[in-house]
Every structure is written in structure tokens, then in C-alpha cells.
Enzyme design. Structure first.
Site, PDB file in Angstrom:
ATOM      1  N   SER A 189       0.911  -1.177   0.002  1.00 39.06           N
ATOM      2  CA  SER A 189       0.013  -0.003  -0.065  1.00 39.06           C
ATOM      3  C   SER A 189       0.880   1.268  -0.007  1.00 39.06           C
ATOM      4  CB  SER A 189      -0.934   0.007   1.267  1.00 39.06           C
ATOM      5  OG  SER A 189      -2.025   1.199   1.157  1.00 39.06           O
ATOM      6  N   ASP A 344      -9.501  -3.488  -6.260  1.00 42.12           N
ATOM      7  CA  ASP A 344      -8.838  -2.730  -5.595  1.00 42.12           C
ATOM      8  C   ASP A 344      -8.698  -1.281  -6.366  1.00 42.12           C
ATOM      9  OD1 ASP A 344      -6.957  -1.295  -3.819  1.00 42.12           O
ATOM     10  OD2 ASP A 344      -5.318  -2.479  -4.279  1.00 42.12           O
ATOM     11  N   HIS A 374      -7.779  -5.022  -1.520  1.00 40.13           N
ATOM     12  CA  HIS A 374      -6.528  -4.212  -0.737  1.00 40.13           C
ATOM     13  C   HIS A 374      -6.608  -4.618   0.651  1.00 40.13           C
ATOM     14  CE1 HIS A 374      -4.021  -0.581  -1.139  1.00 40.13           C
ATOM     15  NE2 HIS A 374      -3.916  -0.890   0.459  1.00 40.13           N
TER      16      HIS A 374
END
Length: 405
Positions: A189, A344, A374
Site C-alpha cells: 500500500s 482494489d 486491498h
């Protein structure tokens, strides 16, 4: 009796709200997603944590960020009998080093791990199981970097800490049994953002060996276009929505959250910037098979006021948006492993960066999780009850890539 009645009403209200929320959420998950109920339950818990954090701040008990950090740190730490684990400092930066106990005839690869959390939460402790897993399964020395967090330490402190830790480790790698020519940056991320930005910052260093590779796990890579196909298709998908990522990003940059609609509409992009970045960010660079699920080409709004341009300038810094770095930098990068997830909002960031790297002759190993969302890889080392099949597949491919280095 009145107390029991009140308690009953509270429980009933909770169950009704939960049932309504569950029904609404399930409607947001495409029918083809396999482990729907588990995802729904996980997202419910995650949102309950965010609501708890907001409520705590409104009541003056603790800040929202502090509560989220505390919740993340409830992941039980892991004592792994196969690893030496020690806390040290690289200058002023806290790091935790995971070294396999099994003797080796040569030097190991080294991995600098930058955790996710939009620069505001996440920690060495929260990612303990992740780093133990990578160290044990790939026979690597893992360095988990405890970079300082915003808002106490404003952006770009997080990048500066990760870069400083990388330089320090590469200078002292042999002290930890690591070959300095086999050092890798890795992150998930916003940690993937940091891993990519550090790799870019290292390309012109003449005093250190080149980084061997970069591992980017569903990374955030650009703050220019929030209407790419994945942002439209997955804008309300559980775990990370389009609105959440923009709100968290604005808070990370210490910007007014009222800029949210400006970013949604693309009204923060000067016309000359748009012309420059179009070749790198065009949806035409995204394979057609990723577009059918509800994508409509967006329109950029012009003109842009000088005041608005000044407020949004940090979003165009390659430290924050590595995807828009200059070609001269991209061409010198090490090989990459990029993991993307179908469900995502950040999927297309990874796809576009993959293309940019490959266009410059950089080798890319790509892992796409068709049932991924995610945060799914973070759950993989936490055990069978918590993890998802697709996340287990993803972390295995990361391990395989590490073993190939």
C-alpha cells in the site's frame, strides 16, 4: 427490569443495524467473489474500528489516529524460534531485524520492509508476523523500518526516514550477513509508495551498490487521476474505497479535506501537467480486459486557479506519486515485482507502473490476484481462519520471487 429492557433494545438495535449493513455491503461485492461472507465480516470489523476511533475523538477520549494505531497493534506479536529478532537504530530510526538462525555458507539477501498505513498508522509490531513470515520462508534478512508517522512528523518525514534507513543498511549490510548487492526494497500500500520512491532516489547514488529489486504490493503510485477504471469499478468495494483513500491522503499531506471533490473531478491538474502525464496515465495503457466492469472515460476540468494549484502541488512530487517520475529515473530502476488486485482502487496504479517500467526495458514480475482486494496479503501470515485463498497465493509468489534473487 428496566436495565434488562434497555440492554435488550441496545442488542436488538445492534443486530438490526448489523443485518442492514451486511445486506447493503453484500450488494457492493460482485457475485463472482468467492469468500464473500468472510470479506463482509472483516470489512464490518474494520469499519467498526473507524467508527470507534471517530467517536472517541468526538468525545475527547483519544484522537482518531491514536485509536486506529492501538487497534492495529493488537495483532499478537510472534516469537519465532527459527529467527534471531532484535531491535536496533539506524541513526535515529527504529528498525527490527529478522535473521534466520539456520547457518548459511554465503551471504543472504536483505529486504527493507516499509509497512502500509498512509504514513499515519501501522508499525513494526503490527507487521511482526508479516516480516517473520518473509524471513523464515525466503531465508532472507528482513529489516522492518519504524519510520516516524504523521501528523506528529509531517510528510515527507516518512520517505526521508525510509531513505536514510536504506542507505545505512546498505553501508552496514555485511554486519548482518547480507550481500550489499542483493538488497531489496519492499512495501504494501503506502509502504509500496515508499519502496518505489526510495528505489528512485537511489538510482544516482555512486557511493553504494545498486538496489537489486523492488517489491510493490498493491502500491499507491499517483495522485493525478482518480477516475481510472479501477477507481470507478471499485470505488465502494470493501476495505479501501475511493473516498477513504483520498481523505487519508489529504490528511497525510496536512491538506484541507474539502479538496476532496477537486481531486475527484481532476480539477487540480494544470493543463500543461495533463499533457505531460497523459502518455503515462492514459487509460489506453491499461489492457482492455480490465475495463468492461463499469468504466466511463472521465473529463479533466480546466482552467485551474493559482491558489488551488499551490495547494495541490505536493501531489505531483514523485516522492508522493512515483509513477510520474522522469524517464531518466525510470530507466535506471532495478527489476520489480508488482502485485495488483482486481477489486482494489489502486489496481491500475500497478498496471500503469508495470507498463512504464517495461517500456524502459526494466524486468517486471507481475502477480495479479483475480480474487484479491486491498490488504489481502497482510492477512495471509495471520492464519487460516483470517486469511483468504487469493492472499495466500500472492504471498507465495512474493516468496518465490525473493528466492529467485
Amino acid at each position: 427490569m428496566e436495565l434488562l429492557s434497555a440492554l435488550f433494545l441496545v442488542i436488538l438495535t445492534f443486530l438490526v443495524v448489523t443485518a442492514f449493513y451486511h445486506k447493503h455491503l453484500m450488494a457492493e461485492i460482485p457475485p463472482g467473489f468467492i469468500q464473500r461472507k468472510k470479506l463482509c465480516f472483516y470489512h464490518y470489523l474494520l469499519n467498526f474500528g473507524f467508527v470507534l476511533a471517530k467517536t472517541s475523538e468526538k468525545l475527547g477520549l483519544a484522537s482518531e489516529i491514536h485509536v486506529i494505531r492501538t487497534i492495529m497493534n493488537t495483532v499478537p506479536p510472534l516469537k519465532d524460534k527459527h529467527l534471531f529478532i532484535k531491535d536496533v537504530r539506524f541513526e535515529k530510526i527504529k528498525v527490527r531485524i529478522y535473521q534466520p538462525k539456520i547457518p548459511t555458507t554465503g551471504q543472504r539477501r536483505g529486504v527493507l520492509y516499509f509497512h502500509g498505513g498512509v504514513g499515519q498508522f501501522g508499525s513494526i509490531r503490527a507487521y511482526e508476523r508479516t516480516c517473520c513470515y518473509y524471513a523464515r520462508k525466503s531465508d532472507s534478512v528482513i529489516v522492518s523500518v519504524g519510520y516516524r508517522l504523521a501528523p506528529e512528523y509531517p510528510y515527507p518525514t516518512q520517505f526521508e526516514d525510509c531513505l536514510a534507513a536504506t542507505i545505512h543498511f546498505m553501508r552496514t549490510a555485511e554486519d548482518y550477513g547480507v550481500d550489499p548487492t542483493r538488497v531489496i526494497t519492499c512495501g504494501d500500500s503506502s509502504g509500496g509508495t515508499l519502496a518505489a520512491a526510495v528505489a528512485q532516489a537511489m538510482v544516482n547514488r555512486k557511493d553504494l551498490p545498486k538496489l537489486r529489486a523492488q517489491i510493490l504490493i498493491y502500491p499507491f503510485l499517483q495522485a493525478v487521476d482518480f477516475n481510472l477504471p479501477s477507481y470507478q469499478q471499485n470505488k465502494t468495494f470493501p476495505i479501501l474505497t475511493r473516498e477513504q483513500i483520498l481523505l487519508l491522503g489529504l490528511k497525510y499531506l496536512n491538506k484541507d479535506v474539502t479538496l476532496l471533490n477537486v481531486l475527484f473531478e481532476g480539477a487540480h491538474i494544470p493543463e500543461d501537467f495533463q499533457l505531460k502525464y497523459q502518455k503515462w496515465l492514459s487509460p489506453d495503457n491499461i489492457p482492455e480486459e480490465f475495463k468492461p466492469r463499469g468504466y466511463k472515460p472521465g473529463k479533466i476540468i480546466h482552467p485551474l486557479s493559482d491558489e488551488l494549484h499551490a495547494l495541490t502541488m505536493p501531489t505531483f512530487d514523485p516522492v508522493f506519486s512515483p509513477l510520474i517520475a522522469e524517464d531518466t529515473v525510470i530507466a535506471q530502476l532495478p527489476e520489480a515485482f508488482i502485485l495488483t488486485c482486481e477489486f482494489d482502487v489502486l489496481r491500475d496504479d500497478g498496471l500503469l507502473y508495470k507498463k512504464r517500467l517495461e517500456d524502459h526495458g526494466i524486468r517486471v514480475t507481475w502477480c495479479h490476484l483475480e480474487q484479491g482486494f486491498h490488504g489481502i496479503v497482510f492477512l495471509a501470515p495471520l492464519g487460516r481462519i483470517v486469511s483468504f485463498q487469493s492472499g495466500n497465493k500472492g504471498i507465495k509468489q512474493i516468496i518465490d520471487f525473493l528466492k529467485s534473487i
